[in-house]
Write a protein that holds these residues in place. Structure first.
Motif, PDB file in Angstrom:
ATOM      1  N   GLY A 142      -5.776  18.081  -2.188  1.00  0.00           N
ATOM      2  CA  GLY A 142      -6.336  18.225  -3.433  1.00  0.00           C
ATOM      3  C   GLY A 142      -6.924  17.132  -4.107  1.00  0.00           C
ATOM      4  O   GLY A 142      -7.151  17.017  -5.371  1.00  0.00           O
ATOM      5  N   TYR A 143      -7.018  15.771  -3.209  1.00  0.00           N
ATOM      6  CA  TYR A 143      -7.580  14.554  -3.587  1.00  0.00           C
ATOM      7  C   TYR A 143      -9.057  14.519  -3.295  1.00  0.00           C
ATOM      8  O   TYR A 143      -9.618  15.199  -2.338  1.00  0.00           O
ATOM      9  N   THR A 144      -9.633  13.357  -3.769  1.00  0.00           N
ATOM     10  CA  THR A 144     -10.951  13.293  -3.745  1.00  0.00           C
ATOM     11  C   THR A 144     -11.079  11.989  -3.048  1.00  0.00           C
ATOM     12  O   THR A 144     -10.498  10.876  -3.239  1.00  0.00           O
ATOM     13  N   ALA A 145     -11.811  11.757  -1.988  1.00  0.00           N
ATOM     14  CA  ALA A 145     -12.153  10.703  -1.182  1.00  0.00           C
ATOM     15  C   ALA A 145     -12.422   9.200  -2.001  1.00  0.00           C
ATOM     16  O   ALA A 145     -13.633   9.379  -2.660  1.00  0.00           O
ATOM     17  N   GLY A 146     -11.610   8.386  -1.815  1.00  0.00           N
ATOM     18  CA  GLY A 146     -11.553   7.195  -2.449  1.00  0.00           C
ATOM     19  C   GLY A 146     -11.175   7.197  -4.026  1.00  0.00           C
ATOM     20  O   GLY A 146     -11.403   6.102  -4.570  1.00  0.00           O
ATOM     21  N   VAL A 147     -10.731   8.215  -4.426  1.00  0.00           N
ATOM     22  CA  VAL A 147     -10.380   8.377  -5.858  1.00  0.00           C
ATOM     23  C   VAL A 147      -8.872   8.302  -6.024  1.00  0.00           C
ATOM     24  O   VAL A 147      -8.327   9.169  -5.335  1.00  0.00           O
ATOM     25  N   LEU A 148      -8.559   7.494  -6.865  1.00  0.00           N
ATOM     26  CA  LEU A 148      -6.853   7.271  -6.983  1.00  0.00           C
ATOM     27  C   LEU A 148      -6.183   8.516  -7.870  1.00  0.00           C
ATOM     28  O   LEU A 148      -6.894   9.041  -8.456  1.00  0.00           O
TER      29      LEU A 148
ATOM     30  N   GLY B 107      -3.616   2.989 -11.593  1.00  0.00           N
ATOM     31  CA  GLY B 107      -4.545   2.287 -11.871  1.00  0.00           C
ATOM     32  C   GLY B 107      -4.844   1.299 -10.601  1.00  0.00           C
ATOM     33  O   GLY B 107      -4.104   1.204  -9.571  1.00  0.00           O
ATOM     34  N   ILE B 108      -6.174   0.772 -10.647  1.00  0.00           N
ATOM     35  CA  ILE B 108      -6.336  -0.137  -9.356  1.00  0.00           C
ATOM     36  C   ILE B 108      -5.371  -1.359  -9.211  1.00  0.00           C
ATOM     37  O   ILE B 108      -5.141  -1.468  -8.072  1.00  0.00           O
ATOM     38  N   LYS B 109      -4.977  -1.823 -10.164  1.00  0.00           N
ATOM     39  CA  LYS B 109      -4.230  -2.969 -10.076  1.00  0.00           C
ATOM     40  C   LYS B 109      -2.805  -2.517  -9.287  1.00  0.00           C
ATOM     41  O   LYS B 109      -2.349  -3.249  -8.535  1.00  0.00           O
ATOM     42  N   GLN B 110      -2.220  -1.485  -9.989  1.00  0.00           N
ATOM     43  CA  GLN B 110      -0.921  -0.869  -9.088  1.00  0.00           C
ATOM     44  C   GLN B 110      -1.286  -0.424  -7.740  1.00  0.00           C
ATOM     45  O   GLN B 110      -0.193  -1.028  -6.935  1.00  0.00           O
ATOM     46  N   TRP B 111      -2.248   0.186  -7.438  1.00  0.00           N
ATOM     47  CA  TRP B 111      -2.623   0.424  -6.206  1.00  0.00           C
ATOM     48  C   TRP B 111      -2.770  -0.782  -5.324  1.00  0.00           C
ATOM     49  O   TRP B 111      -2.261  -0.829  -4.001  1.00  0.00           O
ATOM     50  N   GLU B 112      -3.458  -1.881  -5.701  1.00  0.00           N
ATOM     51  CA  GLU B 112      -3.621  -2.934  -5.041  1.00  0.00           C
ATOM     52  C   GLU B 112      -2.248  -3.624  -4.830  1.00  0.00           C
ATOM     53  O   GLU B 112      -1.891  -4.293  -3.837  1.00  0.00           O
ATOM     54  N   ASP B 113      -1.478  -3.873  -6.010  1.00  0.00           N
ATOM     55  CA  ASP B 113      -0.260  -4.761  -5.890  1.00  0.00           C
ATOM     56  C   ASP B 113       0.894  -3.824  -5.202  1.00  0.00           C
ATOM     57  O   ASP B 113       1.883  -4.659  -4.769  1.00  0.00           O
ATOM     58  N   GLU B 114       0.824  -2.620  -5.078  1.00  0.00           N
ATOM     59  CA  GLU B 114       1.696  -2.021  -4.244  1.00  0.00           C
ATOM     60  C   GLU B 114       1.058  -1.217  -2.971  1.00  0.00           C
ATOM     61  O   GLU B 114       1.423  -0.022  -2.802  1.00  0.00           O
ATOM     62  N   ALA B 115       0.606  -2.174  -2.354  1.00  0.00           N
ATOM     63  CA  ALA B 115      -0.341  -1.663  -1.140  1.00  0.00           C
ATOM     64  C   ALA B 115       0.505  -0.813  -0.179  1.00  0.00           C
ATOM     65  O   ALA B 115       0.264   0.120   0.186  1.00  0.00           O
ATOM     66  N   ASP B 116       1.804  -1.529   0.045  1.00  0.00           N
ATOM     67  CA  ASP B 116       2.741  -0.938   1.018  1.00  0.00           C
ATOM     68  C   ASP B 116       3.295   0.496   0.572  1.00  0.00           C
ATOM     69  O   ASP B 116       3.311   1.263   1.436  1.00  0.00           O
ATOM     70  N   LYS B 117       3.359   0.653  -0.603  1.00  0.00           N
ATOM     71  CA  LYS B 117       4.115   1.739  -0.981  1.00  0.00           C
ATOM     72  C   LYS B 117       2.908   3.072  -0.999  1.00  0.00           C
ATOM     73  O   LYS B 117       3.279   4.138  -0.691  1.00  0.00           O
ATOM     74  N   TRP B 118       1.562   2.650  -1.062  1.00  0.00           N
ATOM     75  CA  TRP B 118       0.694   3.716  -1.119  1.00  0.00           C
ATOM     76  C   TRP B 118      -0.049   3.697   0.237  1.00  0.00           C
ATOM     77  O   TRP B 118      -0.895   4.708   0.290  1.00  0.00           O
ATOM     78  N   ALA B 119       0.414   3.085   1.206  1.00  0.00           N
ATOM     79  CA  ALA B 119      -0.062   2.891   2.597  1.00  0.00           C
ATOM     80  C   ALA B 119      -0.311   4.576   3.134  1.00  0.00           C
ATOM     81  O   ALA B 119      -1.347   4.715   3.867  1.00  0.00           O
ATOM     82  N   ASP B 120       0.728   5.257   2.883  1.00  0.00           N
ATOM     83  CA  ASP B 120       0.863   6.637   3.573  1.00  0.00           C
ATOM     84  C   ASP B 120       0.159   7.729   2.614  1.00  0.00           C
ATOM     85  O   ASP B 120       0.335   8.896   2.952  1.00  0.00           O
ATOM     86  N   HIS B 121      -0.305   7.320   1.427  1.00  0.00           N
ATOM     87  CA  HIS B 121      -0.920   8.247   0.730  1.00  0.00           C
ATOM     88  C   HIS B 121      -2.153   8.954   1.279  1.00  0.00           C
ATOM     89  O   HIS B 121      -3.095   8.189   1.888  1.00  0.00           O
ATOM     90  N   PRO B 122      -2.420  10.058   1.255  1.00  0.00           N
ATOM     91  CA  PRO B 122      -3.826  10.648   1.782  1.00  0.00           C
ATOM     92  C   PRO B 122      -5.116   9.983   1.413  1.00  0.00           C
ATOM     93  O   PRO B 122      -5.747   9.985   2.008  1.00  0.00           O
ATOM     94  N   VAL B 123      -5.149   9.530   0.266  1.00  0.00           N
ATOM     95  CA  VAL B 123      -6.480   9.046  -0.159  1.00  0.00           C
ATOM     96  C   VAL B 123      -6.444   7.745   0.304  1.00  0.00           C
ATOM     97  O   VAL B 123      -7.737   7.089   0.778  1.00  0.00           O
ATOM     98  N   GLU B 124      -5.522   7.034   0.948  1.00  0.00           N
ATOM     99  CA  GLU B 124      -5.614   5.650   1.348  1.00  0.00           C
ATOM    100  C   GLU B 124      -5.924   5.973   2.957  1.00  0.00           C
ATOM    101  O   GLU B 124      -6.771   5.391   3.434  1.00  0.00           O
ATOM    102  N   PHE B 125      -5.104   6.857   3.626  1.00  0.00           N
ATOM    103  CA  PHE B 125      -5.371   6.816   5.027  1.00  0.00           C
ATOM    104  C   PHE B 125      -6.593   7.960   5.589  1.00  0.00           C
ATOM    105  O   PHE B 125      -6.875   7.809   6.958  1.00  0.00           O
ATOM    106  N   LEU B 126      -6.849   8.793   4.665  1.00  0.00           N
ATOM    107  CA  LEU B 126      -7.898   9.560   4.974  1.00  0.00           C
ATOM    108  C   LEU B 126      -9.256   9.177   4.353  1.00  0.00           C
ATOM    109  O   LEU B 126     -10.171   9.657   4.855  1.00  0.00           O
ATOM    110  N   SER B 127      -9.280   8.393   3.305  1.00  0.00           N
ATOM    111  CA  SER B 127     -10.451   8.428   2.675  1.00  0.00           C
ATOM    112  C   SER B 127     -11.567   7.563   3.571  1.00  0.00           C
ATOM    113  O   SER B 127     -12.857   7.812   3.313  1.00  0.00           O
ATOM    114  N   ASN B 128     -11.154   6.532   4.060  1.00  0.00           N
ATOM    115  CA  ASN B 128     -12.100   5.678   4.882  1.00  0.00           C
ATOM    116  C   ASN B 128     -13.037   6.449   5.800  1.00  0.00           C
ATOM    117  O   ASN B 128     -14.500   6.250   5.645  1.00  0.00           O
ATOM    118  N   LYS B 129     -12.677   7.455   6.410  1.00  0.00           N
ATOM    119  CA  LYS B 129     -13.272   8.113   7.249  1.00  0.00           C
ATOM    120  C   LYS B 129     -14.021   9.538   6.716  1.00  0.00           C
ATOM    121  O   LYS B 129     -15.208   9.916   6.828  1.00  0.00           O
TER     122      LYS B 129
END
Length: 457
Positions: A307-313, A318-340
């Protein structure tokens, strides 16, 4: 997975609120508009006769005239670039507030509209349009001209078929297609009557039966597009159907010129039809895009299922929270599937194809067919390539091979940036319009170049 919001971090702004930067751009645009209008009223000679006319209008008129191919200058290049960037920021804010779609379907519809510009521009290069209308097909006016058509088609499509959006029944979808088909048929006939039909009188010795047959084929393509876009929102459904049919109509006039070429005012036509560059200019970029799509399609499919869109949080992050809590969101589908997944997205594929198409077309056109380059920055790169040729004792070509290499490097940078980039929900329109701008300066000139090579104009 469970998603929580850190209360110490500011949440993203609501979609209906403008950011500080957006407000600054909006007020700057309003201020510039008033300043130009005031200048035209109070200091006409200074603003128009001595400034805007020689920098912007006269090159357009010269390009549309018998001489054709007026070059860009550093001044108007800077004006066009800054204007485009300003429009991206301004329009994305408005489009977001109006909640216009930004999905893959809208991307494909916009790509179809970008393709329409070079189709018409090549006909202008072939001196098809009358001298009273050919200025409409010169950059940047052609993009403003087609933008007016796009807005009109989008608004009418939404007004006519928008009430059926989200309804999946056969009756609702058929009703939407029928209503859209009716208004788009009228619009397509208006497009032909206003742009093409007047040009026929300027070529009395040519039987435009093939072009007329193309009009019939374009209507069939329009209906086929409406069938293919079942379940699309009315706005993107109408945009795609009209653009594809208009492209077919224009290409039919290319075919007419190939079979029964008309006399040109410029007299520059070579009279030769050349098709082999198509395999280089379109084939190689198409092959690369095919492999990129294969690399990313599986991750794109899996991400779509979440249900998520590639590259869209997610909407609340927000971007700041996503970047500041990178470890927390590392396993989120947007993070580990968006690149490909982004490798298979029409945005990335369109930009890759467009930039490579432009690079290869420029190289083939200049180094093999003797065409010239209009843009000062591109020409500087080509001149540097020519200097390298001279230093190495290479007598082949003018150095446009370097431009193709620069474009290829730019493609690599584009792919890397987009697969790494994450945007908030409210920034999707900005991302889409950035892509549209890249397509206008890459795909459009590339397709124009291959059209000119094929027709010899």
């Amino acid at each position: 997975m469970a998603e929580t919001v850190d209360s110490t971090l500011s949440p993203p702004l609501p979609d209906d609120r403008y950011s500080t930067a957006e407000k600054a751009v909006i007020w700057t645009a309003i201020g510039l508009a008033f300043a130009i209008l005031a200048g035209l009223v109070l200091a006409y000679d200074t603003v128009w006769t001595e400034t805007l006319r020689p920098i912007i209008w006269e090159p357009v008129v010269e390009d549309a005239g018998v001489a054709g191919d007026a070059g860009y200058t550093p001044q108007n290049t800077a004006i066009y670039t800054l204007s485009m960037l300003g429009c991206v920021v301004l329009l994305q804010a408005l489009f977001r507030k109006w909640r216009l779609p930004t999905d893959e379907r809208m991307t494909m519809a916009l790509i179809a509209w970008v393709c329409l510009a070079p189709v018409l521009r090549v006909l202008e290069d072939a001196d098809f349009f009358s001298s009273t209308r050919d200025v409409l097909f010169i950059s940047p006016i052609i993009h403003l001209h087609l933008a007016a058509w796009l807005v009109g088609i989008a608004v009418v499509s939404h007004l006519v078929g928008g009430r059926f959006d989200g309804l999946s029944s056969d009756r609702a979808q058929e009703s939407q297609a029928t209503l859209l088909g009716g208004v788009l048929f009228v619009a397509l006939m208006g497009h032909w009557y206003l742009l093409y039909q007047p040009a026929y009188d300027g070529h009395p010795g040519v039987d435009f039966s093939l072009a007329t047959g193309g009009l019939i084929v374009s209507m069939a393509v329009m209906w086929g597009a409406l069938v293919w876009t079942r379940m699309w929102p009315a706005i993107t459904r109408g945009m795609m159907a009209f653009a594809t049919s208009a492209v077919v109509m224009g290409v039919a006039h290319w075919v007419q010129f190939m079979i029964t070429p008309w006399a040109q005012e410029s007299g520059k036509t070579s009279g030769d039809l050349t098709f082999w560059p198509v395999w280089v200019v379109l084939g190689l970029p198409g092959l690369i895009c095919f492999f990129l799509y294969r690399m990313g399609k599986e991750d794109a499919r899996q991400l779509k299922l979440t249900g998520y869109t590639a590259g869209v949080l997610p909407g609340h992050v927000g971007i700041k929270q996503w970047e500041d809590e990178a470890d927390k969101w590392a396993d989120h589908p947007v993070e580990f599937l968006s690149n490909k997944a982004l490798l298979a997205h029409p945005m990335v594929l369109g930009m890759v194809f467009g930039q490579l198409c432009d690079g290869f077309a420029t190289m083939v056109g200049i180094d093999m067919f003797g065409y010239g380059e209009k843009h000062p920055v591109s020409n500087a790169v080509i001149q540097y390539g020519g200097a390298i040729n001279d230093a190495l004792g290479i007598t082949w070509g003018e150095g446009a091979w370097l431009f193709a290499l620069v474009k290829a490097a730019l493609v690599g940078l584009i792919v890397w940036l987009f697969v790494q980039m994450r945007v908030e929900q409210r920034q999707q329109h900005f991302r889409l319009l950035i892509v549209l701008a890249v397509l206008i300066v890459g795909l459009a000139p590339g397709l124009r170049d291959i059209g000119r090579l094929m027709l010899g104009v």
